[in-house]
Design an enzyme around this catalytic site. Structure first.
Site, PDB file in Angstrom:
ATOM      1  NE  ARG A   1      -4.607 -44.507  22.080  1.00 30.86           N
ATOM      2  CZ  ARG A   1      -5.117 -45.065  21.020  1.00 30.86           C
ATOM      3  NH1 ARG A   1      -6.226 -44.600  20.480  1.00 30.86           N
ATOM      4  NH2 ARG A   1      -4.553 -46.111  20.488  1.00 30.86           N
TER       5      ARG A   1
ATOM      6  N   GLY B   1      -1.452 -55.876  27.041  1.00 29.95           N
ATOM      7  CA  GLY B   1      -1.396 -55.744  25.594  1.00 29.95           C
ATOM      8  C   GLY B   1      -2.608 -56.186  24.802  1.00 29.95           C
TER       9      GLY B   1
ATOM     10  CB  CYS C   1      -1.289 -22.896  17.187  1.00 26.94           C
ATOM     11  SG  CYS C   1      -2.479 -21.665  17.691  1.00 26.94           S
ATOM     12  CD  GLU C   2       1.973 -28.111  17.168  1.00 29.70           C
ATOM     13  OE1 GLU C   2       2.395 -28.652  16.112  1.00 29.70           O
ATOM     14  OE2 GLU C   2       2.706 -27.586  18.012  1.00 29.70           O
TER      15      GLU C   2
ATOM     16  CE1 TYR D   1       1.536 -44.289  20.434  1.00 27.86           C
ATOM     17  CE2 TYR D   1      -0.666 -43.860  21.251  1.00 27.86           C
ATOM     18  CZ  TYR D   1       0.658 -44.148  21.484  1.00 27.86           C
ATOM     19  OH  TYR D   1       1.090 -44.313  22.767  1.00 27.86           O
TER      20      TYR D   1
ATOM     21  CD  GLU E   1       2.830 -56.464  33.861  1.00 31.21           C
ATOM     22  OE1 GLU E   1       3.105 -55.957  32.751  1.00 31.21           O
ATOM     23  OE2 GLU E   1       3.704 -56.726  34.703  1.00 31.21           O
ATOM     24  N   PRO E   2      -3.211 -56.126  32.296  1.00 33.70           N
ATOM     25  CG  PRO E   2      -5.457 -56.669  32.721  1.00 33.70           C
ATOM     26  CD  PRO E   2      -4.043 -57.009  33.135  1.00 33.70           C
ATOM     27  N   GLY E   3      -4.057 -53.060  30.699  1.00 34.34           N
ATOM     28  CA  GLY E   3      -4.324 -51.641  30.920  1.00 34.34           C
ATOM     29  C   GLY E   3      -5.492 -51.248  30.023  1.00 34.34           C
ATOM     30  NE  ARG E   4      -4.313 -50.380  23.801  1.00 33.39           N
ATOM     31  CZ  ARG E   4      -3.747 -49.239  23.379  1.00 33.39           C
ATOM     32  NH1 ARG E   4      -4.508 -48.238  22.991  1.00 33.39           N
ATOM     33  NH2 ARG E   4      -2.437 -49.119  23.336  1.00 33.39           N
TER      34      ARG E   4
HETATM   35  C1  LIG Z   1       1.949 -50.421  29.064  1.00 34.62           C
HETATM   36  C2  LIG Z   1       2.201 -51.677  29.795  1.00 34.62           C
HETATM   37  C3  LIG Z   1       1.148 -52.556  30.104  1.00 34.62           C
HETATM   38  C4  LIG Z   1      -0.267 -52.318  29.648  1.00 34.62           C
HETATM   39  O1  LIG Z   1      -0.426 -52.421  28.278  1.00 34.62           O
HETATM   40  P1  LIG Z   1      -1.910 -52.401  27.640  1.00 34.62           P
HETATM   41  O2  LIG Z   1      -1.680 -52.531  26.200  1.00 34.62           O
HETATM   42  O3  LIG Z   1      -2.523 -51.119  28.029  1.00 34.62           O
HETATM   43  O4  LIG Z   1      -2.632 -53.581  28.221  1.00 34.62           O
HETATM   44  C5  LIG Z   1       1.440 -53.686  30.825  1.00 34.62           C
HETATM   45  N1  LIG Z   1       2.694 -53.966  31.233  1.00 34.62           N
HETATM   46  C6  LIG Z   1       3.734 -53.143  30.958  1.00 34.62           C
HETATM   47  C7  LIG Z   1       5.084 -53.504  31.439  1.00 34.62           C
HETATM   48  C8  LIG Z   1       3.525 -51.989  30.227  1.00 34.62           C
HETATM   49  O5  LIG Z   1       4.554 -51.181  29.959  1.00 34.62           O
END
Ligand SMILES: *Cc1c(COP(=O)(O)O)cnc(C)c1O
Length: 424
Positions: free
Chosen positions: A317, A243, A347-348, A321, A278-281
């Site tokens: 995105r 997050g 076409c949107e 959003y 759990e970093p993604g972004r």
């Molecule tokens: C989406 C998600 C993440 C990653 O979130 P980011 O904002 O991309 O860091 C981590 N854990 C869980 C359970 C998620 O659903």
């Protein structure tokens, strides 16, 4: 542009990724195309790893942010862990050489089939989000004569002040189990045959630019873990979720990975809990751009549009959003600017990348880069309007390679059945 952070900068008025001119990539693979900086992804991964120092921890990259095998492989080589939300993501992790023993499985809708796959693979942890999920997991594991390693995903009820679609930590959201109910369930599920309860987890949302909600959630989990341990139960892991925000707009100044780590460590230190994050972004967003070419400029009434060859099916995105992405020219040769909407050919009316934005006065065939597109970019793409999906390119220093080829027209109809001659 926050060049050092993103892996993209200008050299002689030309946009480069690491040391590779982006124009050369466009000429070789065409447009639209995603381009990622490996160097940047690695540097962000190492920053997370360093931020937790010698404290027992595992960085579990949230695969859903960008699931390209090349990126997963890059992280697997760094001994990264992974956070998955489907059997498909487990398959991708294993295909990329990632270890099941470093993979955690999140999500409210795990099916029996997905549980079996993850049990057979031997994953590190199931983050369970409801009592009925827990019951099913216990049954499936018992059937396979296993004890599934489980953390309960707690909903810590903290307000992460982010976009409503990506906030997950309030009790009105579908995610997690309410604090008191989770604590009660942790006790009750101790004797269930197929389970080994070993942790607590949370994930309060995405694009969170304030460290306080993270700390608040982690403190609540540590306190719960301590209560459960006093009653003699095992709590070994604390999963703090992902997050952390990134910079999308020039004025954005998200917390550094170092400060994020420091803040979380301050809450878990002394608890003896093994930490998962759990970093993604935060690992991949700034390391990616969507490269696109101007098709034409169009003026209607008082409005000016720049139509490009990328669209909402490539990067959703902004449409989904109302997300802001910076747009930069690949060659900085035009001094004058115009106010325009940057739109795709779909076409949107929702097919836009920027609205009423000051943009360089581009002409047909000019190249543009849509920045900070490395996370929730390609993974959300589709074939809407029968548009083949773009290629993905991975740059590493002075070299680059195709990490996914452009889809062909044949790919568009693969799996479809035209004949009506056999009716069952
Ligand atoms: C989406 C998600 C993440 C990653 O979130 P980011 O904002 O991309 O860091 C981590 N854990 C869980 C359970 C998620 O659903």
């Amino acid at each position: 542009m926050s060049t050092e952070r993103s892996g993209f900068s200008y050299r002689n008025e030309e946009l480069i990724c690491d040391s590779v001119p982006v124009r050369a990539i466009a000429e070789a693979v065409g447009t639209p195309a995603y381009v990622y900086s490996s160097r940047q992804i690695l540097s962000r991964f190492r920053a997370f790893d360093r931020a937790f120092g010698a404290y027992p921890h595992l960085i579990c990259y949230a695969v859903k942010a960008n699931a390209n095998l090349g990126i997963l492989r890059l992280l697997a080589r760094q001994k990264s862990g992974f956070d998955i939300v489907s059997g498909g993501e487990l398959f991708r992790v294993l295909q990329a050489g990632g270890k099941a023993s470093r993979t955690v499985f999140s999500g409210v809708g795990k099916t029996a089939g997905e549980m079996d796959e993850a049990l057979r693979a031997g994953i590190l942890l199931f983050n369970c989000e409801s009592e009925s999920e827990l019951q099913l997991l216990s049954e499936r594991a018992a059937r396979l004569r296993q004890k599934a390693p489980v953390a309960l995903r707690v909903n810590p009820h903290v307000d992460a002040a982010t976009h409503p679609y990506i906030a997950t930590g309030l009790t009105e959201h579908k995610f997690g189990i309410e604090m008191a109910a989770a604590e009660d369930l942790y006790r009750r599920a101790q004797g269930w045959p197929g389970l080994r309860l070993i942790g607590l987890s949370c994930h309060i949302g995405s694009q969170i630019a304030d460290l306080a909600p993270f700390a608040e959630a982690v403190v609540k989990l540590v306190e719960m873990a301590e209560r459960l341990r006093r009653e003699g139960m095992v709590v070994e892991y604390l999963d703090a979720g992902g997050g952390l925000a990134v910079a999308y707009q020039p004025g954005d100044s998200p917390p550094s990975i170092r400060d994020y780590g420091r803040r979380i460590l301050a809450c878990v230190r002394g608890s003896g809990l093994k930490l998962l994050v759990e970093p993604g972004r935060a690992l991949v967003a700034e390391a990616g751009i969507l490269l696109t070419r101007v098709v034409r400029a169009k003026i209607t009434g008082r409005k000016r549009f720049i139509v490009v060859d990328a669209a909402m099916n490539d990067l959703l995105r902004p449409s989904l959003y109302g997300a802001y992405h910076e747009v930069r020219p690949v060659i900085r040769n035009r001094r004058e600017q115009v106010v325009a909407d940057l739109v795709g050919p779909v076409c949107e009316s929702g097919d836009f990348f920027a609205r009423g934005r000051r943009l360089p006065a581009v002409e047909a065939d000019d190249l543009l880069a849509i920045l900070t597109a490395g996370a929730y970019g390609f993974v959300l793409s589709s074939n809407y309007n029968a548009r083949p999906r773009p290629p993905e390119v991975l740059v590493a220093g002075r070299r680059w390679r195709l990490a996914r080829r452009r889809e062909t027209l044949r790919d568009l109809v693969r799996g479809e059945i035209r004949s009506t001659s056999r009716v069952r």
